[in-house]
Design an enzyme around this catalytic site. Structure first.
Site, short mmCIF file in Angstrom:
data_model
loop_
_atom_site.label_atom_id
_atom_site.label_comp_id
_atom_site.label_asym_id
_atom_site.label_seq_id
_atom_site.Cartn_x
_atom_site.Cartn_y
_atom_site.Cartn_z
N VAL A 11 0.83 -1.21 0.00
CA VAL A 11 0.00 0.00 0.00
C VAL A 11 0.87 1.26 0.00
O VAL A 11 0.68 2.17 -0.81
CB VAL A 11 -0.94 0.00 1.23
CG1 VAL A 11 -1.64 1.34 1.39
CG2 VAL A 11 -1.98 -1.10 1.08
N PHE A 154 -8.45 0.97 -1.05
CA PHE A 154 -9.29 -0.03 -1.73
C PHE A 154 -8.59 -0.68 -2.93
O PHE A 154 -9.23 -1.30 -3.76
CB PHE A 154 -10.62 0.59 -2.19
CG PHE A 154 -11.49 1.04 -1.05
CD1 PHE A 154 -12.28 0.13 -0.36
CD2 PHE A 154 -11.50 2.37 -0.65
CE1 PHE A 154 -13.08 0.55 0.71
CE2 PHE A 154 -12.29 2.79 0.41
CZ PHE A 154 -13.09 1.88 1.09
N GLU A 157 -4.12 -5.57 -5.48
CA GLU A 157 -2.77 -5.90 -5.95
C GLU A 157 -2.88 -6.39 -7.39
O GLU A 157 -3.82 -7.10 -7.74
CB GLU A 157 -2.13 -6.96 -5.06
CG GLU A 157 -1.75 -6.39 -3.71
CD GLU A 157 -1.22 -7.44 -2.73
OE1 GLU A 157 -0.66 -8.45 -3.18
OE2 GLU A 157 -1.38 -7.22 -1.52
N LYS A 209 -15.09 0.19 5.11
CA LYS A 209 -13.96 -0.48 4.44
C LYS A 209 -14.07 -1.99 4.62
O LYS A 209 -13.95 -2.77 3.67
CB LYS A 209 -12.65 0.05 5.02
CG LYS A 209 -11.45 -0.83 4.90
CD LYS A 209 -10.91 -0.91 3.49
CE LYS A 209 -9.90 -2.04 3.37
NZ LYS A 209 -9.42 -2.28 2.05
N ASN A 213 -15.08 -5.25 1.75
CA ASN A 213 -14.35 -6.52 1.57
C ASN A 213 -15.22 -7.72 1.93
O ASN A 213 -15.15 -8.76 1.28
CB ASN A 213 -13.08 -6.51 2.41
CG ASN A 213 -11.95 -5.76 1.70
OD1 ASN A 213 -12.06 -5.46 0.51
ND2 ASN A 213 -10.89 -5.45 2.41
N GLY A 262 -7.85 -15.33 -1.29
CA GLY A 262 -6.68 -15.29 -0.42
C GLY A 262 -6.21 -13.86 -0.27
O GLY A 262 -7.00 -12.93 -0.41
N CYS A 265 -6.11 -9.40 2.86
CA CYS A 265 -7.30 -8.66 3.29
C CYS A 265 -8.54 -9.56 3.51
O CYS A 265 -9.05 -9.63 4.63
CB CYS A 265 -7.64 -7.57 2.28
SG CYS A 265 -6.38 -6.28 2.23
N ARG A 332 0.49 -14.26 0.68
CA ARG A 332 -0.24 -14.29 1.95
C ARG A 332 -1.61 -14.94 1.77
O ARG A 332 -2.37 -14.56 0.90
CB ARG A 332 -0.37 -12.86 2.51
CG ARG A 332 0.97 -12.29 2.95
CD ARG A 332 0.88 -10.88 3.47
NE ARG A 332 0.65 -9.89 2.44
CZ ARG A 332 0.67 -8.57 2.66
NH1 ARG A 332 0.89 -8.10 3.86
NH2 ARG A 332 0.46 -7.72 1.66
N1 LIG Z 1 -2.05 -5.25 0.46
C1 LIG Z 1 -3.25 -4.81 0.09
O1 LIG Z 1 -3.72 -5.12 -0.98
C2 LIG Z 1 -4.03 -3.88 0.99
C3 LIG Z 1 -5.20 -3.29 0.48
C4 LIG Z 1 -5.91 -2.42 1.30
C5 LIG Z 1 -5.49 -2.16 2.60
N2 LIG Z 1 -4.36 -2.78 3.08
C6 LIG Z 1 -3.94 -2.45 4.44
O2 LIG Z 1 -2.85 -1.54 4.36
C7 LIG Z 1 -1.92 -1.78 5.43
C8 LIG Z 1 -0.54 -2.10 4.85
O3 LIG Z 1 -0.65 -3.27 4.08
P1 LIG Z 1 0.58 -3.80 3.20
O4 LIG Z 1 0.08 -4.99 2.45
O5 LIG Z 1 1.18 -2.67 2.45
O6 LIG Z 1 1.59 -4.23 4.38
P2 LIG Z 1 3.13 -4.63 4.27
O7 LIG Z 1 3.39 -5.49 5.44
O8 LIG Z 1 3.42 -5.11 2.88
O9 LIG Z 1 3.91 -3.23 4.45
C9 LIG Z 1 4.04 -2.52 5.65
C10 LIG Z 1 5.43 -1.87 5.63
O10 LIG Z 1 5.52 -0.98 6.74
C11 LIG Z 1 6.86 -1.06 7.24
N3 LIG Z 1 6.86 -0.50 8.60
C12 LIG Z 1 6.34 -1.02 9.73
N4 LIG Z 1 6.51 -0.17 10.76
C13 LIG Z 1 7.15 0.91 10.28
C14 LIG Z 1 7.59 2.14 10.83
N5 LIG Z 1 7.39 2.43 12.12
N6 LIG Z 1 8.23 3.03 10.04
C15 LIG Z 1 8.43 2.76 8.74
N7 LIG Z 1 8.04 1.61 8.14
C16 LIG Z 1 7.38 0.71 8.89
C17 LIG Z 1 7.19 -2.54 7.14
O11 LIG Z 1 8.58 -2.78 7.19
C18 LIG Z 1 6.58 -2.88 5.77
O12 LIG Z 1 7.49 -2.68 4.72
C19 LIG Z 1 -2.51 -2.92 6.25
O13 LIG Z 1 -3.28 -2.37 7.30
C20 LIG Z 1 -3.42 -3.61 5.27
O14 LIG Z 1 -4.48 -4.30 5.91
C21 LIG Z 1 -3.62 -3.62 2.30
#
Ligand SMILES: NC(=O)c1ccc[n+]([C@@H]2O[C@H](COP(=O)([O-])OP(=O)(O)OC[C@H]3O[C@@H](n4cnc5c(N)ncnc54)[C@H](O)[C@@H]3O)[C@@H](O)[C@H]2O)c1
Length: 472
Positions: A11, A154, A157, A209, A213, A262, A265, A332
């Site tokens: 994200v 929203f 990937e 949100k 989902n 999968g 989310c 994941r």
């Molecule tokens: N992946 C998706 O498709 C998606 C879609 C919508 C919402 N989300 C939500 O968005 C959020 C992030 O998801 P993601 O898939 O990007 O997670 P992710 O685990 O891929 O990325 C999170 C990143 O944050 C970094 N991080 C953690 N603490 C930190 C800090 N204090 N300072 C700097 N960097 C830090 C981690 O090292 C990691 O690289 C989650 O809450 C998820 O539920 C994800």
């Protein structure tokens, strides 16, 4: 605008790159040294189509910079907006809020007056309810009240850049924004998207949100159940769904049967909302069914294979596709891993191929006993059967006639309905896909498996319940 994005995962990195592409001055802050050094070396730590070009272009123009947490204070102090996109998933299907809490502990006291704090991470509603007081308690003496906005993500990937830049809507959840500064800042930030802005109390935005989902998950489980009904009549689900979706109330999308949903989310949010509903004594049988149907889908693949091969012990199965969907490297909660594990538990040998090298190596670590191959043909060589678990386009383009000649049995369970059934049959394959009249419905005795947790017991049960000739 000057924007800092904290957390450069799927994200955060897409958010940072897209905002730079819109002309903002963006600093992305990442805690993982491996991730940060990859980004600084021009390597993408995640795969997302088109992302490397956008990152490179904006780094070259100086609009996008990457920094570690040691540079956070400098980066955020003068920012107009600071966005937090750290993970909130515990990796075992549950929520974890320690990361966001510790990030806010460090970040909020550094914010300058006039900086808007935006949370993009998906949060449990209970946490959202206490977010205003959490931030207020940590605000620095000089900053005054911190405008705080929940801005749920929203994106999908695989098409994340498009989804960020052309979203269907931008949701603004007001955590605390007495002067309206935060709302105005986000209106300016998202102006290039021309998307409608939906402004809501933060709690409603966070439940909204989740609800989006949950509804998408429900559509997928509905399609999976409908596929079984279609099979029982000999109807073709693609035609059935096409006829349904002319009705605008139903809507298109997320109505394809498959091996289950999968990713980070949908499975997690269905399970967590269900758990919350139970602890709050809310009757939620629909969500329970959505989860149960989803968890059964990988077993459906096993049942189909078991029928075709009359037993799975010592069978060599080629598994095509590992990532939870195509055009990502994200493993994941990928259904492929469950399919592989169930097959191994049933005594089969599984050789998998995925176009993403990182997914191949990570899958081997996560599923002991799984083998991977460097090409789809190598995975399929001498296979007793083939399972397609992720609909990568490379699989549609394969020479299936040639593939039929290198497998031991040209038996295919197309778990995504991605291939052309007639063309596969013409190429010599015995082809099964859910809901295409080519897959037998689950029998009454097999359906007991829905409640059977142990894969070996389930297979033993299914083997006992099934008959049919040996094909290997
Ligand atoms: N992946 C998706 O498709 C998606 C879609 C919508 C919402 N989300 C939500 O968005 C959020 C992030 O998801 P993601 O898939 O990007 O997670 P992710 O685990 O891929 O990325 C999170 C990143 O944050 C970094 N991080 C953690 N603490 C930190 C800090 N204090 N300072 C700097 N960097 C830090 C981690 O090292 C990691 O690289 C989650 O809450 C998820 O539920 C994800």
């Amino acid at each position: 605008m000057r924007v800092s994005v904290v957390g450069l995962g799927y994200v955060g990195l897409v958010t940072a790159a897209s905002l730079a592409e819109w002309g903002n001055q963006v600093v992305g802050i990442e805690a993982s040294e491996a991730r940060l050094s990859a980004l600084r070396d021009g390597r993408m730590p995640i795969f997302e189509p088109g992302l490397d070009e956008v990152v490179q272009r904006n780094r070259e123009s100086g609009r996008l910079q990457f920094a570690g947490p040691d540079a956070m204070s400098r980066a955020v102090h003068r920012a107009d907006i600071v966005m937090v996109a750290v993970g909130t998933h515990d990796g075992h299907g549950g929520w974890q809020t320690d990361t966001i809490s510790s990030t806010l502990d460090a970040l909020v006291p550094m914010l300058g007056a006039g900086t808007t704090l935006v949370v993009r991470s998906t949060l449990p509603p209970e946490y959202v309810a206490s977010l205003a007081s959490y931030v207020e308690a940590r605000a620095g003496e000089n900053s005054g009240p911190v405008p705080t906005i929940l801005n749920p993500e929203f994106m999908r990937e695989g098409s994340a850049l498009h989804d960020f830049m052309q979203p269907d809507r931008v949701v603004i959840g007001l955590v605390s924004d007495e002067t309206g500064l935060g709302q105005r800042a986000l209106a300016e930030l998202y102006a290039p998207s021309s998307a409608p802005m939906v402004v809501l109390p933060a709690l409603d935005a966070s439940v909204g949100k989740l609800a989006a989902n949950l509804f998408l998950a429900t559509k997928i489980s509905f399609a999976n159940e409908l596929a079984g009904i279609c099979d029982s009549y000999g109807a073709t689900i693609d035609n059935v769904v096409a006829s349904m979706t002319y009705d605008k109330r139903i809507g298109t999308g997320f109505l394809r049967p498959g091996v289950g949903f999968g990713g980070s989310c949908l499975p997690h949010q269905v399970a967590m909302t269900l758990l919350d509903a139970q602890s709050r004594e809310v009757h939620a049988p629909l969500l329970a069914a959505v989860k149960q149907i989803n968890e059964f889908q990988p077993r459906r693949v096993l049942l189909a294979l078991n029928r075709m091969l009359s037993g799975l012990h010592d069978a060599r199965v080629a598994l095509l596709g590992l990532t939870f969907k195509p055009d990502t490297d994200d493993l994941r909660e990928a259904p492929s891993l469950r399919i592989a594990q169930h097959l191994l538990d049933a005594g089969a040998r599984v050789v998998a191929y995925d176009p993403m090298p990182a997914a191949r190596s990570s899958a081997v670590e996560q599923v002991p006993g799984l083998d991977v191959a460097e090409s789809p043909m190598a995975a399929m060589r001498d296979a007793h059967a083939v399972v397609l678990a992720t609909e990568w386009s490379v699989f549609r383009e394969l020479d299936w006639l040639a593939a039929a000649n290198i497998v031991r049995n040209p038996l295919m369970v197309d778990g995504r309905g991605a291939l052309d059934a007639a063309a596969m049959t013409e190429a010599g394959w015995t082809y099964h896909a859910f809901g295409r009249g080519t897959h037998q419905p689950v029998t009454r005795s097999e359906s007991v498996m829905v409640n059977v947790q142990n894969a070996s017991a389930a297979i033993a049960h299914a083997e006992g319940a099934l008959d049919g000739g040996h094909t290997r």
